[in-house]
Design an enzyme around this catalytic site. Structure first.
Site, PDB file in Angstrom:
ATOM      1  N   HIS A 193       8.775  14.779  -2.162  1.00 25.37           N
ATOM      2  CA  HIS A 193       8.799  14.428  -0.741  1.00 25.37           C
ATOM      3  C   HIS A 193      10.108  13.731  -0.418  1.00 25.37           C
ATOM      4  O   HIS A 193      10.712  13.082  -1.258  1.00 25.37           O
ATOM      5  CB  HIS A 193       7.616  13.526  -0.361  1.00 25.37           C
ATOM      6  CG  HIS A 193       7.529  12.269  -1.164  1.00 25.37           C
ATOM      7  ND1 HIS A 193       6.945  12.231  -2.418  1.00 25.37           N
ATOM      8  CD2 HIS A 193       7.960  11.015  -0.915  1.00 25.37           C
ATOM      9  CE1 HIS A 193       7.016  10.998  -2.899  1.00 25.37           C
ATOM     10  NE2 HIS A 193       7.640  10.237  -2.001  1.00 25.37           N
ATOM     11  N   HIS A 226      11.765  11.098   2.350  1.00 26.06           N
ATOM     12  CA  HIS A 226      11.505  10.140   3.420  1.00 26.06           C
ATOM     13  C   HIS A 226      12.543  10.331   4.520  1.00 26.06           C
ATOM     14  O   HIS A 226      13.740  10.396   4.240  1.00 26.06           O
ATOM     15  CB  HIS A 226      11.650   8.699   2.916  1.00 26.06           C
ATOM     16  CG  HIS A 226      10.644   8.299   1.881  1.00 26.06           C
ATOM     17  ND1 HIS A 226       9.519   7.576   2.180  1.00 26.06           N
ATOM     18  CD2 HIS A 226      10.586   8.517   0.541  1.00 26.06           C
ATOM     19  CE1 HIS A 226       8.825   7.350   1.081  1.00 26.06           C
ATOM     20  NE2 HIS A 226       9.453   7.910   0.061  1.00 26.06           N
TER      21      HIS A 226
HETATM   22  P1  AMP Z   1       7.264   7.246  -2.903  1.00 27.53           P
HETATM   23  O1  AMP Z   1       7.261   5.799  -3.263  1.00 27.53           O
HETATM   24  O2  AMP Z   1       8.633   7.795  -2.648  1.00 27.53           O
HETATM   25  O3  AMP Z   1       6.450   8.083  -3.864  1.00 27.53           O
HETATM   26  O4  AMP Z   1       6.570   7.298  -1.486  1.00 27.53           O
HETATM   27  C1  AMP Z   1       5.248   7.695  -1.278  1.00 27.53           C
HETATM   28  C2  AMP Z   1       4.980   7.470   0.187  1.00 27.53           C
HETATM   29  O5  AMP Z   1       3.804   8.159   0.516  1.00 27.53           O
HETATM   30  C3  AMP Z   1       4.754   5.999   0.554  1.00 27.53           C
HETATM   31  O6  AMP Z   1       5.713   5.626   1.548  1.00 27.53           O
HETATM   32  C4  AMP Z   1       3.328   5.980   1.099  1.00 27.53           C
HETATM   33  O7  AMP Z   1       3.176   5.101   2.179  1.00 27.53           O
HETATM   34  C5  AMP Z   1       3.111   7.427   1.501  1.00 27.53           C
HETATM   35  N1  AMP Z   1       1.737   7.906   1.480  1.00 27.53           N
HETATM   36  C6  AMP Z   1       0.832   7.759   0.476  1.00 27.53           C
HETATM   37  N2  AMP Z   1      -0.325   8.356   0.794  1.00 27.53           N
HETATM   38  C7  AMP Z   1      -0.151   8.895   2.027  1.00 27.53           C
HETATM   39  C8  AMP Z   1      -0.987   9.641   2.905  1.00 27.53           C
HETATM   40  N3  AMP Z   1      -2.232   9.971   2.589  1.00 27.53           N
HETATM   41  N4  AMP Z   1      -0.481  10.033   4.101  1.00 27.53           N
HETATM   42  C9  AMP Z   1       0.794   9.706   4.441  1.00 27.53           C
HETATM   43  N5  AMP Z   1       1.621   9.015   3.651  1.00 27.53           N
HETATM   44  C10 AMP Z   1       1.160   8.608   2.468  1.00 27.53           C
END
Ligand code: AMP
Ligand code: ZN
Length: 129
Positions: A96, A98
């Site tokens: 993903h 951001h």
């Molecule tokens: P990372 O630390 O780069 O793996 O970021 C994961 C991101 O996913 C975090 O910013 C979380 O807030 C976001 N996240 C986790 N679960 C969900 C969800 N169900 N829907 C939307 N965002 C999510």
């Protein structure tokens, strides 16, 4: 199946703001700023470095559309970042990116890389070319 795979298949709820053939964009559940969005490949890859070029193309097209959409909030800039691996802060092991709109009047900027290290760049360069 991972949470982002479920979102991609619409089996889990999310605020999906855009999708194309191979990518999808939805609001981060814990936003760092107004409009913080995640862009994912619909298929599961562990991190962005694993995503094949044809899919990356759709992912980046989605990022650009998302940035255009986010202009409705009048951001002053964007952080477009991806964490690869736990050490880099990756928590969800589905690739993903951001997209974090930044605003001049925000307080502390949460995207920090820390202090630069002391290192011989010549040595680093030689190891890489
Ligand atoms: P990372 O630390 O780069 O793996 O970021 C994961 C991101 O996913 C975090 O910013 C979380 O807030 C976001 N996240 C986790 N679960 C969900 C969800 N169900 N829907 C939307 N965002 C999510
Ligand atoms: Zn997945």
């Amino acid at each position: 199946m991972c949470i982002f795979c479920k979102i991609a298949r619409r089996e889990e709820r999310a605020y999906v703001i855009y999708e194309n053939e191979k990518a999808m964009a939805f609001l981060d559940i814990n936003p760092l700023s107004k409009g913080h969005t995640l862009v994912i490949p619909k298929e599961h890859y562990e991190n962005v470095l694993e995503v094949p070029s044809d899919v990356i193309k759709d992912v980046f097209e989605a990022i650009k559309v998302v940035c255009e959409k986010l202009r409705v909030f009048n951001p002053d800039g964007f952080n477009v970042v991806s964490n690869v691996g736990k050490q880099a802060g990756q928590v969800i092991m589905h690739a993903h990116i951001h997209v974090i709109p930044r605003y001049r009047d925000e307080g502390e900027n949460p995207i920090k890389f820390g202090k630069p290290i002391e290192i011989d760049l010549e040595e680093v360069y030689k190891a890489l070319v």
